[in-house]
Write a protein that holds these residues in place. Structure first.
Motif, mmCIF file in Angstrom:
data_model
loop_
_atom_site.group_PDB
_atom_site.id
_atom_site.type_symbol
_atom_site.label_atom_id
_atom_site.label_comp_id
_atom_site.label_asym_id
_atom_site.label_seq_id
_atom_site.Cartn_x
_atom_site.Cartn_y
_atom_site.Cartn_z
ATOM 1 N N SER A 1 -4.378 2.741 -3.002
ATOM 2 C CA SER A 1 -4.034 4.146 -2.839
ATOM 3 C C SER A 1 -4.189 4.543 -1.375
ATOM 4 O O SER A 1 -4.731 3.798 -0.559
ATOM 5 N N GLU A 2 -3.704 5.733 -1.026
ATOM 6 C CA GLU A 2 -3.601 6.101 0.383
ATOM 7 C C GLU A 2 -4.953 6.362 1.040
ATOM 8 O O GLU A 2 -5.075 6.301 2.249
ATOM 9 N N ASP A 3 -5.968 6.642 0.258
ATOM 10 C CA ASP A 3 -7.291 6.883 0.840
ATOM 11 C C ASP A 3 -8.161 5.635 0.801
ATOM 12 O O ASP A 3 -9.360 5.710 0.999
ATOM 13 N N ARG A 4 -7.578 4.484 0.538
ATOM 14 C CA ARG A 4 -8.322 3.238 0.476
ATOM 15 C C ARG A 4 -7.752 2.242 1.486
ATOM 16 O O ARG A 4 -7.098 2.604 2.431
ATOM 17 N N TYR A 5 -7.978 0.980 1.211
ATOM 18 C CA TYR A 5 -7.533 -0.098 2.088
ATOM 19 C C TYR A 5 -6.020 -0.118 2.204
ATOM 20 O O TYR A 5 -5.321 0.035 1.220
ATOM 21 N N GLY A 6 -5.536 -0.305 3.404
ATOM 22 C CA GLY A 6 -4.103 -0.402 3.607
ATOM 23 C C GLY A 6 -3.789 -1.445 4.661
ATOM 24 O O GLY A 6 -4.479 -1.559 5.676
ATOM 25 N N THR A 7 -2.745 -2.201 4.427
ATOM 26 C CA THR A 7 -2.362 -3.247 5.378
ATOM 27 C C THR A 7 -1.077 -2.901 6.106
ATOM 28 O O THR A 7 -0.495 -3.751 6.746
ATOM 29 N N PRO B 1 0.828 -1.208 0.000
ATOM 30 C CA PRO B 1 0.000 0.000 0.000
ATOM 31 C C PRO B 1 0.862 1.258 0.000
ATOM 32 O O PRO B 1 2.021 1.246 0.419
ATOM 33 N N VAL B 2 0.288 2.338 -0.466
ATOM 34 C CA VAL B 2 1.019 3.599 -0.588
ATOM 35 C C VAL B 2 1.412 4.130 0.783
ATOM 36 O O VAL B 2 2.466 4.738 0.940
ATOM 37 N N GLU B 3 0.611 3.881 1.795
ATOM 38 C CA GLU B 3 0.914 4.428 3.122
ATOM 39 C C GLU B 3 2.164 3.813 3.733
ATOM 40 O O GLU B 3 2.723 4.354 4.678
ATOM 41 N N ARG B 4 2.629 2.694 3.214
ATOM 42 C CA ARG B 4 3.841 2.070 3.730
ATOM 43 C C ARG B 4 5.099 2.730 3.160
ATOM 44 O O ARG B 4 6.181 2.574 3.699
ATOM 45 N N ARG B 5 4.971 3.472 2.073
ATOM 46 C CA ARG B 5 6.135 4.109 1.459
ATOM 47 C C ARG B 5 6.642 5.260 2.322
ATOM 48 O O ARG B 5 5.900 5.858 3.077
ATOM 49 N N ASP B 6 7.921 5.558 2.171
ATOM 50 C CA ASP B 6 8.586 6.571 2.991
ATOM 51 C C ASP B 6 8.037 7.960 2.680
ATOM 52 O O ASP B 6 8.140 8.427 1.544
ATOM 53 N N PRO B 7 7.453 8.650 3.653
ATOM 54 C CA PRO B 7 6.905 9.982 3.372
ATOM 55 C C PRO B 7 7.976 11.054 3.222
ATOM 56 O O PRO B 7 7.701 12.132 2.704
ATOM 57 N N TYR B 8 9.218 10.788 3.643
ATOM 58 C CA TYR B 8 10.280 11.780 3.600
ATOM 59 C C TYR B 8 11.171 11.632 2.364
ATOM 60 O O TYR B 8 12.095 12.409 2.177
ATOM 61 N N TYR B 9 10.919 10.648 1.540
ATOM 62 C CA TYR B 9 11.670 10.474 0.303
ATOM 63 C C TYR B 9 11.263 11.585 -0.666
ATOM 64 O O TYR B 9 10.099 11.954 -0.730
ATOM 65 N N PRO B 10 12.194 12.138 -1.445
ATOM 66 C CA PRO B 10 11.819 13.219 -2.380
ATOM 67 C C PRO B 10 11.133 12.679 -3.632
ATOM 68 O O PRO B 10 11.726 12.572 -4.698
ATOM 69 N N TRP B 11 9.872 12.338 -3.510
ATOM 70 C CA TRP B 11 9.099 11.783 -4.630
ATOM 71 C C TRP B 11 8.874 12.852 -5.694
ATOM 72 O O TRP B 11 8.784 14.040 -5.390
ATOM 73 N N ASP B 12 8.744 12.418 -6.943
ATOM 74 C CA ASP B 12 8.383 13.351 -8.013
ATOM 75 C C ASP B 12 6.956 13.846 -7.834
ATOM 76 O O ASP B 12 6.648 14.988 -8.147
ATOM 77 N N LYS C 1 3.029 9.666 -3.690
ATOM 78 C CA LYS C 1 4.207 8.914 -3.269
ATOM 79 C C LYS C 1 4.692 7.995 -4.384
ATOM 80 O O LYS C 1 4.820 6.788 -4.211
ATOM 81 N N ARG C 2 4.952 8.589 -5.554
ATOM 82 C CA ARG C 2 5.501 7.828 -6.669
ATOM 83 C C ARG C 2 6.367 8.727 -7.520
ATOM 84 O O ARG C 2 6.241 9.946 -7.485
ATOM 85 N N ASN C 3 7.271 8.120 -8.274
ATOM 86 C CA ASN C 3 8.152 8.843 -9.168
ATOM 87 C C ASN C 3 7.622 8.749 -10.588
ATOM 88 O O ASN C 3 6.871 7.834 -10.931
ATOM 89 N N PHE C 4 8.047 9.677 -11.420
ATOM 90 C CA PHE C 4 7.627 9.676 -12.807
ATOM 91 C C PHE C 4 8.176 8.441 -13.504
ATOM 92 O O PHE C 4 9.345 8.110 -13.377
ATOM 93 N N GLY C 5 7.334 7.746 -14.231
ATOM 94 C CA GLY C 5 7.754 6.568 -14.977
ATOM 95 C C GLY C 5 7.658 5.281 -14.195
ATOM 96 O O GLY C 5 7.888 4.207 -14.765
ATOM 97 N N ASP C 6 7.358 5.313 -12.899
ATOM 98 C CA ASP C 6 7.191 4.075 -12.145
ATOM 99 C C ASP C 6 5.934 3.360 -12.622
ATOM 100 O O ASP C 6 4.896 3.998 -12.841
ATOM 101 N N PRO C 7 5.991 2.036 -12.779
ATOM 102 C CA PRO C 7 4.763 1.329 -13.143
ATOM 103 C C PRO C 7 3.760 1.376 -11.989
ATOM 104 O O PRO C 7 4.138 1.362 -10.817
ATOM 105 N N ILE C 8 2.514 1.462 -12.337
ATOM 106 C CA ILE C 8 1.448 1.543 -11.344
ATOM 107 C C ILE C 8 0.901 0.137 -11.118
ATOM 108 O O ILE C 8 0.783 -0.651 -12.053
ATOM 109 N N HIS C 9 0.575 -0.170 -9.893
ATOM 110 C CA HIS C 9 0.012 -1.478 -9.567
ATOM 111 C C HIS C 9 -1.291 -1.678 -10.322
ATOM 112 O O HIS C 9 -2.043 -0.741 -10.549
ATOM 113 N N ILE C 10 -1.558 -2.910 -10.710
ATOM 114 C CA ILE C 10 -2.762 -3.204 -11.497
ATOM 115 C C ILE C 10 -4.027 -2.919 -10.683
ATOM 116 O O ILE C 10 -5.064 -2.576 -11.223
#
Length: 174
Positions: free
Chosen positions: A111-117, A80-91, A96-105
């Motif tokens: 996403s951060e406003d949905r289910y998170g484990t 889930p997106v909420e597990r990613r580092d909030p202090y990383y300099p994301w694009d 919380k993702r960089n340009f060109g990163d593949p998106i999960h199917i």
């Protein structure tokens, strides 16, 4: 006459400068470029698909060809997106993702406003279930045992004037 020639040259120069970035952006960033192709069956197709999604061939693994139609789309871990580092300099820090990163199917699921484990539960599931059961039992019992004792607002009946009675007048008092 030279004024017209300069105007034509400037207009040609302006159109070439505008159309080149337009063609580059249209040619390289359409959704058709990211559309999943058929399942890669050869090693060359796997390498091409890994390059298409910006991944190293050793970390690229497509979904199995089981008829769901994911094709060559990479199988990403369920993070889930909420597990990613909030202090990383994301694009794109809001996603919380960089340009060109593949998106999960299942991006809409993770996403951060949905289910998170990511976050551990504060209480165990059995504690939460029994708390819910206790609260519902209390309210049902209160309703069941207090049904005969209706509550009402203690008010007087409305005081309406009777027919033909004068309750007030605008005559001055003597």
């Amino acid at each position: 006459m030279t004024f017209l020639i300069k105007g034509v040259k400037l207009s040609q120069l302006a159109t070439t400068r505008v159309t080149i970035p337009f063609h580059v952006s249209v040619r390289n960033h359409w959704n058709k470029d990211w559309k999943a192709s058929k399942y890669p069956e050869t090693e060359e197709e796997r390498k091409a698909a890994a390059k298409k999604y910006g991944m190293h061939p050793s970390e690229y693994q497509p979904y199995p060809d089981d008829g769901l139609g994911y094709g060559d789309y990479p199988k990403l871990k369920d993070e889930p997106v909420e597990r990613r580092d909030p202090y990383y300099p994301w694009d794109m820090p809001e996603l919380k993702r960089n340009f060109g990163d593949p998106i999960h199917i299942q991006n809409s699921l993770y996403s951060e406003d949905r289910y998170g484990t990511a976050a551990p539960l504060r209480y165990s599931k059995s504690t939460m279930f029994y708390s819910f059961l206790g609260v519902m039992t209390f309210f049902f019992g209160a309703y069941f045992f207090l049904e005969d004792y209706k509550m009402f607002r203690p008010v007087m009946p409305p005081q309406k004037p009777g027919n033909g009675q004068v309750h007030y007048t605008f005559e001055p008092k003597n």
